[in-house]
Every structure is written in C-alpha cells, then in structure tokens.
Design a protein around this motif. Structure first.
Motif, short mmCIF file in Angstrom:
data_model
loop_
_atom_site.label_atom_id
_atom_site.label_comp_id
_atom_site.label_asym_id
_atom_site.label_seq_id
_atom_site.Cartn_x
_atom_site.Cartn_y
_atom_site.Cartn_z
N ARG A 118 34.17 -39.10 5.95
CA ARG A 118 34.01 -37.53 6.05
C ARG A 118 32.02 -37.78 5.33
O ARG A 118 31.71 -37.26 4.20
CB ARG A 118 34.34 -36.57 5.38
N LEU A 119 31.85 -38.49 6.13
CA LEU A 119 30.05 -38.71 5.76
C LEU A 119 29.32 -37.25 5.58
O LEU A 119 29.52 -36.32 6.51
CB LEU A 119 29.07 -39.35 6.06
N ALA A 120 28.29 -36.89 4.97
CA ALA A 120 27.59 -35.74 4.85
C ALA A 120 26.56 -36.08 5.59
O ALA A 120 26.38 -34.73 6.30
CB ALA A 120 27.25 -36.19 2.93
N GLU A 121 25.84 -37.25 5.62
CA GLU A 121 25.10 -36.59 7.18
C GLU A 121 26.14 -38.49 8.00
O GLU A 121 26.39 -39.65 8.20
CB GLU A 121 24.10 -37.29 6.53
N PRO A 122 26.26 -37.93 9.50
CA PRO A 122 27.01 -38.62 10.18
C PRO A 122 25.76 -39.31 10.59
O PRO A 122 24.86 -39.63 10.36
CB PRO A 122 26.75 -36.96 11.48
N LEU A 123 26.15 -40.48 11.27
CA LEU A 123 26.18 -41.84 11.97
C LEU A 123 25.99 -41.48 13.14
O LEU A 123 26.59 -40.61 14.06
CB LEU A 123 26.99 -42.98 11.60
N GLU A 124 24.60 -41.61 13.47
CA GLU A 124 24.35 -41.71 15.15
C GLU A 124 24.35 -43.22 16.73
O GLU A 124 23.99 -43.87 15.84
CB GLU A 124 22.81 -41.16 15.67
N ILE A 125 25.19 -43.37 17.38
CA ILE A 125 25.21 -44.16 18.47
C ILE A 125 24.74 -43.82 19.53
O ILE A 125 25.46 -42.77 19.92
CB ILE A 125 27.07 -44.36 18.42
N THR A 126 23.68 -44.52 20.36
CA THR A 126 22.97 -43.74 21.66
C THR A 126 23.65 -44.53 21.93
O THR A 126 23.64 -46.18 22.47
CB THR A 126 22.02 -43.91 21.18
N PHE A 127 23.78 -43.92 23.40
CA PHE A 127 24.90 -44.87 24.53
C PHE A 127 24.09 -44.34 25.80
O PHE A 127 23.37 -43.45 26.07
CB PHE A 127 25.76 -44.50 25.37
N SER A 128 23.03 -45.54 25.92
CA SER A 128 22.58 -44.76 27.75
C SER A 128 23.21 -45.07 29.21
O SER A 128 24.23 -46.25 28.95
CB SER A 128 20.85 -46.81 28.02
N HIS A 129 22.90 -44.52 30.25
CA HIS A 129 23.55 -44.30 31.38
C HIS A 129 22.50 -43.91 32.67
O HIS A 129 21.72 -43.15 31.97
CB HIS A 129 25.10 -43.86 30.36
N GLN A 130 23.32 -43.60 33.13
CA GLN A 130 22.31 -43.18 34.53
C GLN A 130 22.72 -41.93 34.70
O GLN A 130 23.53 -41.44 33.81
CB GLN A 130 21.92 -44.78 36.05
N HIS A 131 22.28 -41.51 35.66
CA HIS A 131 22.64 -39.85 35.72
C HIS A 131 24.04 -39.90 36.41
O HIS A 131 25.08 -40.24 36.79
CB HIS A 131 21.88 -39.43 37.07
N LEU A 132 24.94 -38.44 35.57
CA LEU A 132 26.62 -38.81 35.88
C LEU A 132 26.85 -38.32 37.74
O LEU A 132 26.03 -37.55 37.73
CB LEU A 132 27.15 -37.16 34.67
N PRO A 133 28.13 -38.49 37.85
CA PRO A 133 27.96 -37.84 39.00
C PRO A 133 28.44 -36.67 38.86
O PRO A 133 28.50 -36.06 37.70
CB PRO A 133 29.37 -38.58 39.47
N PRO A 134 28.57 -35.54 40.11
CA PRO A 134 29.15 -34.22 39.44
C PRO A 134 30.31 -33.98 39.57
O PRO A 134 30.94 -34.48 39.54
CB PRO A 134 28.59 -33.70 41.43
#
Length: 552
Positions: A195-211
């Motif tokens: 229950r962090l007051a300010e959340p952590l951030e994780i950035t995942f890079s990826h290509q364009h998603l399938p439809p």
C-alpha cells in the motif's frame, strides 16, 4: 500344499516387486522438476538445473512437475540473494543484482530492466533506457525510523514457454501469455512493502500489439488457488505506442499479460447474431411445447410416453435460458448488487438445467438404443425431473453461498467497457466458474458424445449386418444422427473450436443459438412423419420405436 520350490519363486517375485518399487521411488525423488532436490540451494549448478524445468514442464511434456514447489523456489531466490555474499547473477535465463540504498535519498531511483543486461542504476532518460523501473523516494523515506540503509534485490527472470508462472487464467485462454516470458522481481527481503502512497513504475517496451489483444499489468499472488495465480489488485496499466507503464503499490514479481479481448464492434455483432438466433429459437421452442400440449389432448397414448416429455423438458429449459439471456443482455449499470446477483444466479441455473437435460437426453437414448433390455424404472420421468431441475438448484445454491455472482465486465484494448453482464464476479470467482460451468459442461458433453457415437455406429452398421452386403451411403441415417445431435447438445460442442480464432466464435454463436429450431424440426419429424420418413423407419430404428419396458 505349496512346495519349497514354489515358495522360493513366490518370495523371489515379491523381492523383485519391492526392489522395482523402491527404484521407481528413487527415480522419482531424483526428478528435479518435482522441486525437492534443489530446494533452498541457489548455487550456479542448482539454478541451471532447476531452470531446465521452464521447458520440461509444458502441457505436452512427459516430465512430472510440481508447479507449486518450483514457483516457490524462484520466489525465495530474492531472499537468498539478499542474504548471500553474491550481489550479481548473470545467466541466460536470470539477471539479478543487489543494490544498497540509503533511506535518506533526495530523489527517485531508476534501474534498467534490459533483458540482456544485469539491472543497474540509470538516469531518467526514457529513450536510453526504455525498460526500467522507477522507485519513489517516499518508499525509502517510510523506512527511515528503523534503518538508514536497505538492500534492494532486482531480478529479471525468463520463465520460458512451459507452465511455470502461467496460472489458471492463462492455461485456458487462447493466445494468452506472459509477454516475452519475462518476470521482474523487486524485493527488500524480509521487509514487507504494501500500500505505497506513491506507486512504483515499471516500463516494459514492446512492438505493436496484435489485433484484439490487450496488455494488463499483474503480479504473482502465491495465495491464489493451489499453486498461485496472476492478480491485478493494486496495479494500474497505462498503454502507449511501444511501451506499457505498470504502476503498483507493493513489491513482488511483476509481468505483462497478453490476453485476447473483444472490441466494441465484435461484441455488438456477436450480440446481434445471438439475439436473432435466440429469438428464432424461442419461437420454435414455444411451437414445440404447444405442439406437445396439443398431442396430449388428441392422442391418449401420448400421455404415457417418456420420450416426448424429455424433449419438452429440454425445450422448456432452453426457452427459459434464452429468455434470461435477453434480460442479461439488457443489463443496466444502475442495477443494485443484490439484483445483479439474482439475475446471474437465475441465468446460471437455467444454463445448468439445459446442460443437465441434454445429458439426460443422452442417457435416455442410451437406454432406448444401446441397452434396450432390462430397463424398467418406476416413476422414470419423475426421477429424471428431480435430476434435471434439482441438481442445478443445488449447484447454484452452493455457488451463491460462496458469493460468486456479481458484475462481469469485458473491456477492449483501451480498457473501455464493451459489455457488462450479471455473471460470475470478475477475478474473484474463477474457480467456481471453471468447476460449475466449464467442468459441468465437459462431463455432460463427453457422455453425450460417447452415446451419440454408439448410436451412430448402431444405425450405420445394423442395416449392413442384416443385408449382409455393402450398401450405398445412408443419407437418411446421417439426418437421423444430426437430429439426435440437436437433442444431446452437439451445437454446444462447437465451443471447443473457439480457441482457433474469431470465425469459430461466430459459427458457435450462430449454430448454438439455433438449437431450438433444430429441436422443433426433429420433434415434428418424429411425431408427424412424412411418407418418406415412414419408409425410412422400416430400415433404420427410430428412438421411439425401439422395444423398451419403461413404465410410469
């Protein structure tokens, strides 16, 4: 009396059996994928040895695996990493590092999560480090009272294509997977962070998603189910063109799930198909019920026959299921929670009644065509009715007692709501859904399929056996099997093909919603036979013409 030689052979055989059993036990205990041999051992050899199970423990593999033990092994790795002298692990499947962090830092910390590199401190530059984690300084400031420094473990784990860390919701859905098979672990060891007051951030890079596919941020919850499962509680997902940002209020193992979705246009089109088919089905089911009532008035003998009663019971359950489906499609978000739960329970009840009566149709068909003799049951239809209407009521009562009903929402790739139903509660009643719907359907459909196969075999082999020679293809026999298949729910079996793609979903929605039309056609053919049907009945035994000894 047993001779000494025979006694010796017997003792030798027992010894050999005991020795083979011990050998099997030894071989089983040596199986790494049972998660016992390398338990709490994290040297390079043990890590490599256990990592082989990422591939061995697959759905098609023959390796016996204990997913719970293996997953616990990797979850405990971070504790070992923080308590051991080594601070870096660099293997093909695992990148890990330990960072000593002051609780008096003045700014947020950024760590790289590039799969090919060991995690390390980096700058805030997004372009240089597209895969990264941001830990807010408030996280460490909250620990200042007890310590001036903490050890932070960061792990990047490649879990491979097997069943490990997939969970129930991924193993049963087409195309669902952990994106790039990559888990990111963050831990402060024995220090709980929630229950962090300010959340952590994780950035995942990826290509364009399938439809028709969507990403969602999740964490591994070891307390869900028997082996653990993915959960999104406390996490939010922000989708961008080539990256996704996960914000979570705790530390654990995180991942991105790629799952199929229904977009708004597809949902609306499927609803229109289903509503049109269900409307036609309800009309013809009503005709079937009225026709049965008329026959009871004009044919005295018709009242004592069990076969049409079972057909009508199935027709009634299917009619009521279609009716509740229409009401459920018209669900309003303003409905109270209790009203929505009641709607879900009623819909679930008639769905189970339909499955049950289709199974009873198969049971009755088995007695008529396969068993034939010694099939006397007192109050036969009354007993079937207790099962057909009573068993679903017990299941729904148990499911409702477990508080499984509620609102179920389907969202598109932008996380916008495309459809809201009164059904099983989303993410909280998955096991109840799989057991009482998928499992129940699987049992009844397998039994019905076996019976229909036996009946088809009898229909096509009996004329040849009596004629004693090869005959032309029996197209009327094919039509008979198709008619019987509508009674035992063959149109529902098309659900098995749905994982093959969207076209099969349309086929299932169309044919399954027309089951009532097929039942009406069979009913009229059975009890209002044309001349051709009468001629056909002389060569192929109809279900109601087989000699039985049923009595009320």
């Amino acid at each position: 009396m047993m001779t000494p030689r025979a006694l010796g052979v017997l003792l030798l055989s027992l010894l050999l059996l005991w020795a083979s059993g011990e050998q099997r036990k030894t071989e089983q205990s040596r199986n790494v994928c049972l998660g016992l041999i390398n338990k709490d051992q994290y040297e390079d050899f043990h890590l490599e040895n256990t990592a082989d199970c990422f591939t061995k423990c697959s759905e098609s593999g023959n390796e016996p695996c204990d997913l719970e033990n293996l997953q616990r092994y990797w979850l405990k790795f971070e504790y070992h990493l923080l308590e051991s002298p080594m601070s870096i692990v660099n293997t093909s499947f695992l990148k890990a590092a330990v960072q000593n962090v002051s609780t008096h830092i003045s700014e947020d910390l950024f760590f790289s999560l590039t799969p090919s590199q060991v995690p390390g401190l980096v700058t805030e530059d997004e372009h240089e480090h597209p895969d990264r984690v941001r830990l807010p300084r408030s996280l460490f400031e909250s620990l200042q009272e007890n310590r001036s420094e903490v050890l932070l473990a960061i792990t990047i784990l490649d879990i491979g294509p097997g069943n490990l860390f997939k969970g129930p919701q991924l193993s049963l859905e087409d195309g669902s997977r952990v994106l790039n098979n990559r888990l990111v672990g963050l831990s402060l060891g024995r220090i709980p962070v929630r229950r962090l007051a300010e959340p952590l951030e994780i950035t995942f890079s990826h290509q364009h998603l399938p439809p028709n596919m969507a990403l969602s941020c999740v964490f591994w919850d070891a307390t869900k189910g028997t082996t653990g499962d993915w959960s999104s509680t406390g996490c939010s997902t922000e989708l961008r063109a080539k990256r996704t940002i996960c914000r979570c209020d705790h530390l654990t193992f995180f991942a991105l799930l790629l799952k199929p979705i229904l977009d708004q246009a597809t949902v609306q089109f499927l609803i229109r198909i289903s509503q049109a088919g269900c409307g036609a089905s309800m009309t013809f089911l009503a005709f079937t019920i009225v026709l049965y009532a008329a026959l009871r008035c004009y044919r005295q003998r018709f009242k004592s026959e069990d076969t049409p009663k079972i057909h009508v019971a199935l027709s009634m359950s299917l009619f009521l299921l279609n009716l509740t489906f229409f009401f459920n499609m018209g669900h309003s978000p303003q409905l109270s929670g209790a009203t929505c739960q009641a709607r879900a329970a009623v819909f679930h009840y008639f769905l189970l009644c339909t499955f049950t009566w289709m199974g009873l149709e198969a049971f009755h068909l088995y007695l008529l065509v396969i068993k034939v003799f010694n099939t006397y049951f007192g109050h036969y239809f009354l007993k079937l009715s207790f099962v057909g209407w009573g068993l679903p009521a017990l299941i729904v009562f148990g499911t409702g007692t477990a508080d499984s009903y509620g609102r179920y929402t389907i969202r598109d790739k932008r996380n916008a709501t495309t459809l809201e139903l009164c059904w099983f509660q989303e993410n909280t009643a998955v096991s109840a859904l799989y057991v009482t719907v998928h499992g129940y359907f699987l049992i009844t459909s397998l039994f019905s399929a076996v019976v229909l196969g036996l009946v088809a075999w009898k229909i096509f082999t009996l004329p040849r056996a009596t004629a004693g020679k090869e005959q032309e293809p029996n197209w009327k026999g094919v039509l008979t099997v198709l008619g019987l298949s509508s009674l035992v729910g063959a149109t529902w079996w098309l659900a098995i093909l749905m994982p093959l793609g969207w076209p099969t979903i349309y086929i299932f929605a169309l044919f399954n919603s027309l089951q009532g039309v097929f039942i009406f056609c069979w009913f009229t053919t059975l009890y209002f036979p044309s001349r051709s049907a009468v001629a056909f009945s002389s060569s192929v035994p109809r279900a109601d013409q087989v000699h039985t000894t049923f009595h009320e």
